[in-house]
Write a protein that holds these residues in place. Structure first.
Motif, PDB file in Angstrom:
ATOM      1  N   LEU A 180       9.274  -2.194  -8.601  1.00  0.00           N
ATOM      2  CA  LEU A 180       9.068  -2.993  -9.809  1.00  0.00           C
ATOM      3  C   LEU A 180      10.340  -3.060 -10.644  1.00  0.00           C
ATOM      4  N   GLY A 181      11.086  -1.960 -10.677  1.00  0.00           N
ATOM      5  CA  GLY A 181      12.342  -1.942 -11.430  1.00  0.00           C
ATOM      6  C   GLY A 181      13.362  -2.906 -10.860  1.00  0.00           C
ATOM      7  N   ARG A 182      13.311  -3.173  -9.557  1.00  0.00           N
ATOM      8  CA  ARG A 182      14.236  -4.129  -8.946  1.00  0.00           C
ATOM      9  C   ARG A 182      13.732  -5.566  -9.047  1.00  0.00           C
ATOM     10  N   LEU A 183      12.413  -5.745  -8.916  1.00  0.00           N
ATOM     11  CA  LEU A 183      11.860  -7.101  -8.912  1.00  0.00           C
ATOM     12  C   LEU A 183      11.751  -7.703 -10.309  1.00  0.00           C
ATOM     13  N   LEU A 184      11.392  -6.907 -11.287  1.00  0.00           N
ATOM     14  CA  LEU A 184      11.157  -7.455 -12.621  1.00  0.00           C
ATOM     15  C   LEU A 184      12.416  -7.983 -13.299  1.00  0.00           C
ATOM     16  N   PRO A 185      13.598  -7.326 -13.144  1.00  0.00           N
ATOM     17  CA  PRO A 185      14.790  -7.953 -13.727  1.00  0.00           C
ATOM     18  C   PRO A 185      15.105  -9.321 -13.102  1.00  0.00           C
ATOM     19  N   VAL A 186      14.829  -9.465 -11.809  1.00  0.00           N
ATOM     20  CA  VAL A 186      15.021 -10.765 -11.166  1.00  0.00           C
ATOM     21  C   VAL A 186      14.031 -11.765 -11.737  1.00  0.00           C
ATOM     22  N   ALA A 187      12.792 -11.331 -11.914  1.00  0.00           N
ATOM     23  CA  ALA A 187      11.775 -12.217 -12.479  1.00  0.00           C
ATOM     24  C   ALA A 187      12.104 -12.579 -13.918  1.00  0.00           C
ATOM     25  N   ALA A 188      12.754 -11.680 -14.635  1.00  0.00           N
ATOM     26  CA  ALA A 188      13.089 -11.947 -16.031  1.00  0.00           C
ATOM     27  C   ALA A 188      14.127 -13.053 -16.150  1.00  0.00           C
ATOM     28  N   GLY A 239       0.813  -1.210   0.000  1.00  0.00           N
ATOM     29  CA  GLY A 239       0.000   0.000   0.000  1.00  0.00           C
ATOM     30  C   GLY A 239       0.843   1.255   0.000  1.00  0.00           C
ATOM     31  N   ALA A 240       1.911   1.252   0.805  1.00  0.00           N
ATOM     32  CA  ALA A 240       2.805   2.412   0.840  1.00  0.00           C
ATOM     33  C   ALA A 240       3.514   2.587  -0.499  1.00  0.00           C
ATOM     34  N   ALA A 241       3.961   1.482  -1.087  1.00  0.00           N
ATOM     35  CA  ALA A 241       4.646   1.572  -2.379  1.00  0.00           C
ATOM     36  C   ALA A 241       3.691   2.036  -3.469  1.00  0.00           C
ATOM     37  N   ALA A 242       2.448   1.596  -3.404  1.00  0.00           N
ATOM     38  CA  ALA A 242       1.485   1.973  -4.438  1.00  0.00           C
ATOM     39  C   ALA A 242       1.129   3.448  -4.375  1.00  0.00           C
ATOM     40  N   ARG A 243       1.217   4.045  -3.191  1.00  0.00           N
ATOM     41  CA  ARG A 243       0.888   5.464  -3.055  1.00  0.00           C
ATOM     42  C   ARG A 243       2.033   6.371  -3.507  1.00  0.00           C
ATOM     43  N   ALA A 292      12.410  -0.657 -17.326  1.00  0.00           N
ATOM     44  CA  ALA A 292      11.537   0.292 -18.027  1.00  0.00           C
ATOM     45  C   ALA A 292      10.097  -0.214 -18.019  1.00  0.00           C
ATOM     46  N   THR A 293       9.917  -1.524 -18.156  1.00  0.00           N
ATOM     47  CA  THR A 293       8.582  -2.103 -18.083  1.00  0.00           C
ATOM     48  C   THR A 293       7.985  -1.859 -16.698  1.00  0.00           C
ATOM     49  N   GLY A 294       8.809  -1.986 -15.662  1.00  0.00           N
ATOM     50  CA  GLY A 294       8.348  -1.711 -14.297  1.00  0.00           C
ATOM     51  C   GLY A 294       7.894  -0.278 -14.131  1.00  0.00           C
ATOM     52  N   ARG A 295       8.635   0.668 -14.713  1.00  0.00           N
ATOM     53  CA  ARG A 295       8.242   2.077 -14.637  1.00  0.00           C
ATOM     54  C   ARG A 295       6.929   2.306 -15.387  1.00  0.00           C
ATOM     55  N   ASP A 296       6.769   1.659 -16.543  1.00  0.00           N
ATOM     56  CA  ASP A 296       5.516   1.785 -17.297  1.00  0.00           C
ATOM     57  C   ASP A 296       4.342   1.220 -16.515  1.00  0.00           C
ATOM     58  N   TRP A 297       4.528   0.051 -15.908  1.00  0.00           N
ATOM     59  CA  TRP A 297       3.456  -0.558 -15.115  1.00  0.00           C
ATOM     60  C   TRP A 297       3.093   0.322 -13.928  1.00  0.00           C
ATOM     61  N   ALA A 298       4.104   0.907 -13.286  1.00  0.00           N
ATOM     62  CA  ALA A 298       3.838   1.778 -12.138  1.00  0.00           C
ATOM     63  C   ALA A 298       3.020   2.990 -12.567  1.00  0.00           C
ATOM     64  N   ALA A 299       3.333   3.538 -13.729  1.00  0.00           N
ATOM     65  CA  ALA A 299       2.577   4.697 -14.224  1.00  0.00           C
ATOM     66  C   ALA A 299       1.128   4.312 -14.529  1.00  0.00           C
ATOM     67  N   GLN A 300       0.911   3.086 -15.005  1.00  0.00           N
ATOM     68  CA  GLN A 300      -0.446   2.639 -15.302  1.00  0.00           C
ATOM     69  C   GLN A 300      -1.233   2.330 -14.035  1.00  0.00           C
ATOM     70  N   LEU A 301      -0.557   1.853 -12.990  1.00  0.00           N
ATOM     71  CA  LEU A 301      -1.245   1.487 -11.749  1.00  0.00           C
ATOM     72  C   LEU A 301      -1.577   2.687 -10.872  1.00  0.00           C
TER      73      LEU A 301
END
Length: 193
Positions: free
Chosen positions: A35-43, A22-26, A60-69
């Motif tokens: 997301l930028g740290r987790l997604l490269p690990v997931a990749a 919740g804190a991260a989403a706000r 970059a995908t993480g930044r895009d997803w964050a902007a959409q969320l």
């Protein structure tokens, strides 16, 4: 050393993850950073479908997803309203089960009702069937039978509860939809002639 029960530890971990999420989403920068740290690990995980979805630059995908969320996260007032509404719905649902049981039984088996209700909520949350159809009835019926009710008593409690809580609202909703929705009758599939 103090021993902590497993359920308390897991509950605390879930609360911590929800609060951190919740804190991260706000915070758009915190969400993009996480997301930028987790997604490269997931990749790096060997899931081809996930790798294709993340593309060449997972950060970059993480930044895009964050902007959409970001627009989807409710503010504090809306979040409190959503929480209070959800809590009220749970209390009304549990009250409907108690009323259904009271219509059949002179004394309510509170522990069995609570266990059956929680198991039914888990069945609904799994979303294996619409509205937890079958899962709620079997879990609630099993809990009531385990509490010593006879099969007819348990069946009537379950039928009254699910009829009032699930079937009746669904039928009323469809009736309202068919009566009020513009063009609803036109959109219904017609049998082959």
């Amino acid at each position: 050393m103090v021993a902590v029960p497993l359920g308390v530890g897991l509950g605390a971990a879930v609360v911590a993850v929800v609060l951190a999420g919740g804190a991260a989403a706000r915070s758009p920068t915190a969400l993009a950073s996480a997301l930028g740290r987790l997604l490269p690990v997931a990749a790096r995980v060997s899931w081809p479908r996930l790798r294709r979805r993340l593309g060449a630059d997972p950060a970059a995908t993480g930044r895009d997803w964050a902007a959409q969320l970001r627009p989807l996260v409710p503010g504090p007032a809306a979040g409190v309203l959503l929480f209070v509404t959800a809590l009220g719905m749970y209390f009304l649902d549990a009250g409907a089960l108690a009323a259904a049981a009271r219509s059949v039984l002179p004394v309510l088996p509170w522990a069995a009702l609570a266990l059956g209700w929680v198991a039914g909520q888990v069945g609904m949350a799994l979303q294996l069937t619409p509205g937890g159809l079958g899962l709620v009835e079997t879990s609630l019926g099993g809990a009531l039978l385990g509490a010593g009710l006879t099969v007819p008593q348990a069946a009537v409690v379950v039928a009254v509860y699910r009829g009032a809580n699930w079937l009746l609202p669904a039928l009323l909703g469809w009736a309202v939809y068919l009566l009020l929705a513009p063009g609803a009758r036109r959109d219904l599939p017609r049998p082959h002639e």
